[in-house]
Enzyme design. Structure first.
Site, short mmCIF file in Angstrom:
data_model
loop_
_atom_site.label_atom_id
_atom_site.label_comp_id
_atom_site.label_asym_id
_atom_site.label_seq_id
_atom_site.Cartn_x
_atom_site.Cartn_y
_atom_site.Cartn_z
N GLU A 106 0.82 -1.20 0.00
CA GLU A 106 0.00 0.00 0.00
C GLU A 106 0.86 1.26 0.00
O GLU A 106 1.90 1.31 0.65
CB GLU A 106 -0.86 0.03 1.26
N CYS A 119 2.85 8.20 2.18
CA CYS A 119 3.18 7.17 3.16
C CYS A 119 3.63 5.93 2.39
O CYS A 119 2.85 5.34 1.65
CB CYS A 119 1.94 6.89 3.99
N CYS A 126 5.25 -7.74 7.85
CA CYS A 126 6.19 -7.30 8.89
C CYS A 126 6.37 -8.42 9.89
O CYS A 126 5.43 -9.15 10.19
CB CYS A 126 5.63 -6.06 9.60
N CYS A 130 3.54 -6.41 16.42
CA CYS A 130 2.96 -5.52 17.43
C CYS A 130 1.45 -5.79 17.45
O CYS A 130 0.81 -5.82 16.40
CB CYS A 130 3.24 -4.05 17.07
N CYS A 133 -1.26 -3.74 15.44
CA CYS A 133 -0.97 -3.38 14.05
C CYS A 133 -1.45 -4.47 13.11
O CYS A 133 -1.08 -5.64 13.26
CB CYS A 133 0.54 -3.16 13.88
N CYS A 352 -2.62 1.81 5.73
CA CYS A 352 -1.51 2.61 6.24
C CYS A 352 -2.01 4.01 6.53
O CYS A 352 -1.37 4.73 7.28
CB CYS A 352 -0.22 2.60 5.42
#
Ligand code: SAH
Length: 375
Positions: A106, A119, A126, A130, A133, A352
């Site tokens: 994105e 962004c 990832c 976390c 997220c 995002c």
């Protein structure tokens, strides 16, 4: 400020060609040396590729024909293409960009008065997990190449030009999918190109790398870059941060904070942008605000409070607006410049866009230690 680029680790495309778009000054120098070309050709090439955005080697008329032929033979120029494109009622534009490998990332454009922020993603997925997220929940797939990172800027610039509405990218935040410091070399090459006067020529203040805080990589970054640094803090003590940001168990606050101070250490007028996502009943009390004030002490800081953007399957909830405001007021009274981000592009499932938002300008102009009332 340059990365070291040796031929053996030069990025190649799937077809085995050199991915020219992702080579920064040092990378191009290394290539030119091998081709027995003069180093100043690197400047010309960066201007053609990133300023004029001309990808046809035949059109690069100030380069010798033989050299152009060599470049055409050995390299490839590819910009990711949109497979999804939506604009929110507030003007936020979100693209899902298809990569050569079949995955997608994105990129989000956020227009604000007097500026436009892009962004940018650094990884597919990832690895850091976390809990709050949604990218983390998807797991890690792969690093983006430097060409795929800078390619997002190429894509967005071209798409905005085609709109004909005079919207431009003036700022870049590495706050899309992924952990930029876990893809160190490619992110450094791409951000080098963003601030390079012969490439994108953005001010180092207008390019921000957002990280969870990988301590050794922060020290390495200080050696090769001076772009703005945002750190995803989210908790004022180790016990809580261990839970919210699991990598804290490896790099606790007593190691993270000195690494951040080291990064801004020799950069004049720099400060760290601390990101703090407001999670209902988890990290948003007045006690947490006071701990945060003690923790940050005299570190030159700006604090961004981010309203949590919930997603399916999360056990966190967003803090009520009034609590976020009280938290901000407490920090501001202690002299910290504090902003509350308004999430943008919610009607297009900002993703995002959940991360970056328009800053609500609630700045306390007072200096550290003053008791000026909040705005
Ligand atoms: N890995 C980097 C950059 C990507 S995340 C980092 O951690 O900083 C960019 C920012 O968005 C981080 O501050 C992150 O904590 C925040 N964020 C992630 N998911 C969010 C959510 N659901 N709601 C609000 N902010 C979120």
């Amino acid at each position: 400020m340059s990365s070291t680029a040796a031929a053996e680790d030069r990025p190649l495309t799937r077809s085995g060609r050199v991915s020219l778009l992702g080579l920064d000054e040092a990378g191009l120098h290394a290539l030119l040396q091998e081709l027995d070309e003069k180093p100043f050709r690197s400047k010309q090439l960066r201007q053609w590729l990133h300023q004029r955005r001309v990808f046809d080697f035949d059109a690069m008329t100030d380069l010798a024909k033989g050299f152009r032929g060599k470049l055409a033979d050995l390299s490839e120029l590819r910009v990711p293409q949109a497979v999804f494109d939506r604009e929110s009622g507030d003007g936020t534009r979100k693209w899902l960009l298809a990569l050569e490998s079949g995955q997608a990332v994105e990129t989000v454009y956020i227009p604000e008065r007097g500026r436009g922020t892009l962004c940018v993603s650094s990884q597919v997925g990832c690895a850091l997990d976390c809990g709050f997220c949604s990218t983390g929940k998807q797991g890690f797939n792969r690093n983006l190449t430097a060409a795929e990172i800078i390619g997002q800027l190429h894509f967005a610039t071209r798409a905005l030009e085609q709109e004909g509405r005079d919207r431009r990218v003036t700022n870049v935040v590495m706050m899309g999918m992924g952990e930029p410091l876990a893809n160190f070399r490619n992110v450094v090459a791409a951000t080098n190109l963003m601030v390079d006067p012969y490439a994108w020529a953005l001010s180092r203040r207008r390019v921000t790398l957002s990280t969870v805080g990988l301590v050794p990589a922060l020290y390495r970054l200080a050696d090769v870059s001076n772009i703005s640094l945002a750190v995803s803090l989210h908790a004022p003590n180790d016990a809580l941060r261990d839970e919210i940001v699991p990598i804290n168990r490896k790099y606790p606050l007593r190691e993270l904070l000195p690494a951040c101070e080291h990064y801004i250490g020799n950069t004049p007028h720099h400060c760290i942008y601390w990101e703090y996502v407001m999670l209902d009943g988890v990290n948003d009390s007045q006690g947490h605000a006071r701990q945060l004030i003690d923790l940050l002490g005299n570190i030159p800081s700006k604090i961004n409070l981010i309203p949590f953007n919930p997603f399916p399957g999360t056990h966190y909830a967003a803090s009520p607006r009034e609590r976020i405001q009280r938290f901000a007021d407490t920090l501001q009274r202690a002299g910290f410049i504090t902003t509350i981000r308004r999430t943008r592009g919610q009607d297009i499932d900002g993703a995002c866009g959940q991360l970056v938002g328009q800053v609500i300008n609630r700045r306390n102009q007072g200096k550290r230690g003053t008791t000026t009332a909040s705005a």
